[in-house]
Design a protein around this motif. Structure first.
Motif, PDB file in Angstrom:
ATOM      1  N   ASP A  56      52.259  57.249  37.312  1.00  0.00           N
ATOM      2  CA  ASP A  56      52.308  56.044  36.491  1.00  0.00           C
ATOM      3  C   ASP A  56      51.003  55.950  35.702  1.00  0.00           C
ATOM      4  O   ASP A  56      49.951  55.636  36.257  1.00  0.00           O
ATOM      5  N   LYS A  58      50.430  54.000  32.970  1.00  0.00           N
ATOM      6  CA  LYS A  58      50.197  52.753  32.242  1.00  0.00           C
ATOM      7  C   LYS A  58      49.109  51.904  32.902  1.00  0.00           C
ATOM      8  O   LYS A  58      48.564  51.016  32.291  1.00  0.00           O
ATOM      9  N   GLU A  59      48.782  52.192  34.134  1.00  0.00           N
ATOM     10  CA  GLU A  59      47.767  51.439  34.862  1.00  0.00           C
ATOM     11  C   GLU A  59      46.437  52.194  34.866  1.00  0.00           C
ATOM     12  O   GLU A  59      45.844  52.432  35.895  1.00  0.00           O
ATOM     13  N   GLN A  60      45.964  52.589  33.696  1.00  0.00           N
ATOM     14  CA  GLN A  60      44.702  53.307  33.593  1.00  0.00           C
ATOM     15  C   GLN A  60      43.535  52.364  33.883  1.00  0.00           C
ATOM     16  O   GLN A  60      43.536  51.220  33.448  1.00  0.00           O
ATOM     17  N   PRO A  61      42.524  52.846  34.602  1.00  0.00           N
ATOM     18  CA  PRO A  61      41.347  51.998  34.844  1.00  0.00           C
ATOM     19  C   PRO A  61      40.530  51.843  33.570  1.00  0.00           C
ATOM     20  O   PRO A  61      40.613  52.658  32.651  1.00  0.00           O
ATOM     21  N   GLU A  92      40.703  41.321  30.652  1.00  0.00           N
ATOM     22  CA  GLU A  92      41.449  42.460  31.201  1.00  0.00           C
ATOM     23  C   GLU A  92      41.957  42.148  32.604  1.00  0.00           C
ATOM     24  O   GLU A  92      43.042  42.570  32.986  1.00  0.00           O
ATOM     25  N   LYS A  95      45.137  40.179  32.511  1.00  0.00           N
ATOM     26  CA  LYS A  95      46.305  41.008  32.200  1.00  0.00           C
ATOM     27  C   LYS A  95      46.801  41.736  33.443  1.00  0.00           C
ATOM     28  O   LYS A  95      48.002  41.863  33.657  1.00  0.00           O
ATOM     29  N   ASN A  96      45.855  42.245  34.235  1.00  0.00           N
ATOM     30  CA  ASN A  96      46.207  43.012  35.431  1.00  0.00           C
ATOM     31  C   ASN A  96      45.197  42.691  36.535  1.00  0.00           C
ATOM     32  O   ASN A  96      44.067  43.162  36.496  1.00  0.00           O
ATOM     33  N   GLU A  98      44.948  43.815  39.473  1.00  0.00           N
ATOM     34  CA  GLU A  98      44.620  44.975  40.306  1.00  0.00           C
ATOM     35  C   GLU A  98      43.915  46.070  39.526  1.00  0.00           C
ATOM     36  O   GLU A  98      43.869  47.209  39.961  1.00  0.00           O
ATOM     37  N   ILE A  99      43.344  45.739  38.391  1.00  0.00           N
ATOM     38  CA  ILE A  99      42.754  46.760  37.535  1.00  0.00           C
ATOM     39  C   ILE A  99      41.474  47.321  38.163  1.00  0.00           C
ATOM     40  O   ILE A  99      40.751  46.621  38.855  1.00  0.00           O
TER      41      ILE A  99
END
Length: 136
Positions: A56, A58-61, A92, A95-96, A98-99
């Protein structure tokens, strides 16, 4: 049965009795020889086949960089100061939640600058920080 009385001329016995040590070592060798074949045994199973999956992406740090002059960049965009960095990181994080964040710091950067940036990241609420280094 006669015992020889110990005279004052004789010193204490200074030899080490190695027989108990040898006995213990032989027992350990025997235990090793018995258990070694048990470690190599495995269960043979036929595993099911599945389709190949991709990671996955789309969940780039986030990529936070500090160059040798102390210029801070977030995802390769320059950041003016710590307040702007904190507000960008909070946006950021909204938005997420868990980023994660990858910190790229030049080896010539003063440690205090890196510590200040890390404190700003912590104040923004991001808990997952990874330091990126190069292999020597």
């Amino acid at each position: 049965m006669a015992f020889k009385p110990q005279s004052e001329d004789e010193g204490a016995m200074s030899d080490i009795n190695v027989t108990p040590l040898v006995d213990v070592m032989l027992v350990l060798v025997i235990i090793l020889l018995v258990t070694a074949p048990l470690l190599t045994q495995s269960v043979h199973v036929t595993l099911p086949k599945t389709a190949e999956t991709t990671a996955d992406i789309k969940e780039q740090p986030l990529q936070l960089g500090i160059d040798a002059q102390g210029v801070i960049t977030l995802n390769k965009l320059p950041i003016a100061d710590h307040a702007a960095l904190e507000s960008a990181l909070r946006a950021e994080l909204l938005k997420n939640p868990e980023i994660g964040l990858h910190l790229y710091a030049d080896q010539d950067v003063v440690y205090s600058k890196v510590a200040e940036v890390m404190a700003t990241v912590q104040h923004s609420g991001i808990a997952k920080i990874a330091f990126v280094t190069e292999k020597q």
